[in-house]
Design an enzyme around this catalytic site. Structure first.
Site, PDB file in Angstrom:
ATOM      1  N   LYS A 162      -0.250   0.985  -2.510  1.00 25.23           N
ATOM      2  CA  LYS A 162      -1.459   1.335  -1.616  1.00 25.23           C
ATOM      3  C   LYS A 162      -2.508   0.426  -2.273  1.00 25.23           C
ATOM      4  O   LYS A 162      -3.192  -0.268  -1.603  1.00 25.23           O
ATOM      5  CB  LYS A 162      -1.860   2.922  -1.797  1.00 25.23           C
ATOM      6  CG  LYS A 162      -3.033   2.990  -0.979  1.00 25.23           C
ATOM      7  CD  LYS A 162      -3.361   4.507  -1.021  1.00 25.23           C
ATOM      8  CE  LYS A 162      -4.339   4.578  -2.502  1.00 25.23           C
ATOM      9  NZ  LYS A 162      -4.581   6.189  -2.512  1.00 25.23           N
TER      10      LYS A 162
ATOM     11  N   ASP B 106      -3.353   5.662   2.973  1.00 23.86           N
ATOM     12  CA  ASP B 106      -3.985   6.902   2.038  1.00 23.86           C
ATOM     13  C   ASP B 106      -3.831   8.172   2.714  1.00 23.86           C
ATOM     14  O   ASP B 106      -2.980   8.216   3.789  1.00 23.86           O
ATOM     15  CB  ASP B 106      -5.476   6.611   1.944  1.00 23.86           C
ATOM     16  CG  ASP B 106      -6.384   6.530   3.195  1.00 23.86           C
ATOM     17  OD1 ASP B 106      -5.785   6.539   4.118  1.00 23.86           O
ATOM     18  OD2 ASP B 106      -7.329   6.361   2.948  1.00 23.86           O
TER      19      ASP B 106
END
Length: 218
Positions: free
Chosen positions: A127, A146
């Site tokens: 991420k 996310d």
């Protein structure tokens, strides 16, 4: 309700992208930064913390720590105090110091621009690497997943997965690669402004005609 065909999902996604692009033409990462190192630090600090709070902290932090060497040579207790209000500050301070050391030792103090090299750094998973690559380097290597992207991808029926990497894989199969970074921004902005976690504003949602509202309590 009959299962959506692949073609129907692709057609719906095209319409979804068009609406989100029109709704959020200026969508971008909401962390303040002026170079890759600053974005990397800010992204690490944003774990379990709002972007607004991180931006308040980094306004002073980035004046004090201007290079990877500054983090590498930082007094740990002092660094902890500098980032304390972002939460989990002891772990984050250790991560930032180790990050600085590794950047200095292995990358001449520069932030690398590949997924492979980034994910070898302390505190950097897919991420965070995707945030860096897409925003600091303009490289669409993946899609940031996310909490907002995860929630919206499920509600929109774009994935049935719960694991972030599996969700990312599903989205990468659907969304054109040139839009991977933008698509994450659009979902994050929509998730923060309209499709919030507990009480999504479905009545006023710009994409309500395209959303099956999976998992939304009615």
């Amino acid at each position: 309700m009959p299962k959506e065909t692949s073609k129907a999902k692709a057609d719906r996604l095209k319409k979804l992208i068009a609406v989100l692009r029109k709704t959020y033409p200026n969508a971008r990462v909401e962390l303040n930064y002026s170079n890759p190192l600053e974005l990397l630090v800010a992204t690490i600090l944003s774990a379990q913390c709002t972007d607004k709070r991180v931006n308040i902290v980094t306004a002073q932090l980035f004046k004090k720590y201007r290079s990877a060497a500054d983090y590498a040579n930082a007094d740990l207790a002092e660094l902890e105090q500098d980032i304390k209000s972002t939460g989990f500050y002891r772990n984050k301070a250790r991560t930032l110091k180790a990050l600085g050391q590794q950047l200095v030792e292995r990358h001449r103090g520069e932030v690398p621009n590949s997924m492979e090299q980034l994910t070898k750094l302390p505190g950097v998973g897919r991420k965070t690497a995707n945030v860096l690559l897409g925003n600091a380097f303009g490289i669409n290597a993946g899609i940031v997943v996310d909490t907002h992207v995860m929630r919206l991808a499920q509600r929109l029926g774009l994935t049935t997965q719960k694991d972030p990497e599996k969700i990312e894989h599903d989205l990468m199969q659907l969304v054109p690669q040139k839009l991977w970074t933008d698509f994450a921004h659009w979902l994050i902005w929509h998730g923060r402004r309209r499709c919030i976690a507990r009480k999504p504003d479905c009545a006023n949602c710009e994409v309500k005609q395209l959303c099956p509202q999976i998992g939304v309590k009615k």
